[in-house]
Design an enzyme around this catalytic site. Structure first.
Site, PDB file in Angstrom:
ATOM      1  N   HIS A  60      37.133  27.957  34.124  1.00 11.61           N
ATOM      2  CA  HIS A  60      36.194  29.053  34.357  1.00 11.61           C
ATOM      3  C   HIS A  60      35.382  28.695  35.607  1.00 11.61           C
ATOM      4  CE1 HIS A  60      35.868  31.072  30.100  1.00 11.61           C
ATOM      5  NE2 HIS A  60      37.080  31.152  30.613  1.00 11.61           N
ATOM      6  N   HIS A  65      42.565  26.099  30.650  1.00  8.95           N
ATOM      7  CA  HIS A  65      42.314  26.861  31.864  1.00  8.95           C
ATOM      8  C   HIS A  65      40.879  26.615  32.298  1.00  8.95           C
ATOM      9  CE1 HIS A  65      40.716  29.897  29.036  1.00  8.95           C
ATOM     10  NE2 HIS A  65      40.060  30.407  30.064  1.00  8.95           N
ATOM     11  N   ASP A 112      39.825  35.775  26.879  1.00  8.25           N
ATOM     12  CA  ASP A 112      40.422  34.614  26.211  1.00  8.25           C
ATOM     13  C   ASP A 112      40.784  34.960  24.762  1.00  8.25           C
ATOM     14  OD1 ASP A 112      40.090  33.055  28.520  1.00  8.25           O
ATOM     15  OD2 ASP A 112      38.092  32.401  27.887  1.00  8.25           O
ATOM     16  N   GLU A 119      41.004  30.534  38.853  1.00  4.25           N
ATOM     17  CA  GLU A 119      41.265  29.900  37.566  1.00  4.25           C
ATOM     18  C   GLU A 119      42.581  29.149  37.642  1.00  4.25           C
ATOM     19  OE1 GLU A 119      40.959  32.083  33.932  1.00  4.25           O
ATOM     20  OE2 GLU A 119      38.937  32.792  34.394  1.00  4.25           O
TER      21      GLU A 119
END
Length: 163
Positions: free
Chosen positions: A107, A105, A118, A45
């Site tokens: 995934h 961010h 999250d 990530e």
């Protein structure tokens, strides 16, 4: 008698903990930079900061800042943003008359849907009105992005567009 107007998008309404979802607008060049960052970090990530303006209920991103993922385990499905990157982005934004409007961010090999982790990371009171952009990277290539914002205690999807 005076009639009360409804609050603009992205501001508190009659319910003190509820925030109406803003819209996230990202410049194409900034989206491309985030995608390149996420693809470089795959299968881990990536994470970063969204800087711009809150305008009429929209979070308009003018610049992004990459942050190191300093988590030491499970980098394929966890991130912890280096706090120095947040401070640097905030300092830069203030110096340019703008502000931090959210975070991004990736995934890796998963859809861009806000996970339980999250939801734990997004803190009511601290992150109200912020946008949380999640980029899905499948087999090392960008698949799609979706944005989320806090509505009380949980993340809800918000409109996302590229300008």
């Amino acid at each position: 008698p005076h009639r009360r107007r409804p609050p603009p998008r992205g501001t508190p309404d009659r319910h003190p903990r509820r925030i109406l979802p803003p819209m996230l607008e990202v410049r194409r060049a900034e989206l491309d930079a985030m995608i390149a960052h996420a693809e470089r970090q795959f299968p881990h990530e990536c994470c970063g900061i969204l800087v711009g303006r809150r305008d009429g209920g929209a979070n308009r991103v003018e610049r992004t800042f990459e942050a190191a993922n300093v988590v030491t385990v499970r980098q394929h499905d966890r991130f912890e943003m280096d706090p120095r990157a947040i401070l640097e982005a905030d300092e830069w934004a203030r110096g340019h008359g703008i502000e931090v409007v959210g975070f991004y961010h990736s995934h890796p090999d998963h859809p861009p849907i806000a996970s339980a982790t999250d939801n734990e990371w997004a803190r009511p009171g601290w992150h109200d009105g912020y946008s949380f952009l999640i980029l899905s990277i499948r087999r090392g290539r960008y698949a799609e992005g979706r944005s989320w914002t806090l509505d009380g205690e949980r993340l809800v999807e918000e409109p996302f567009q590229t300008t």
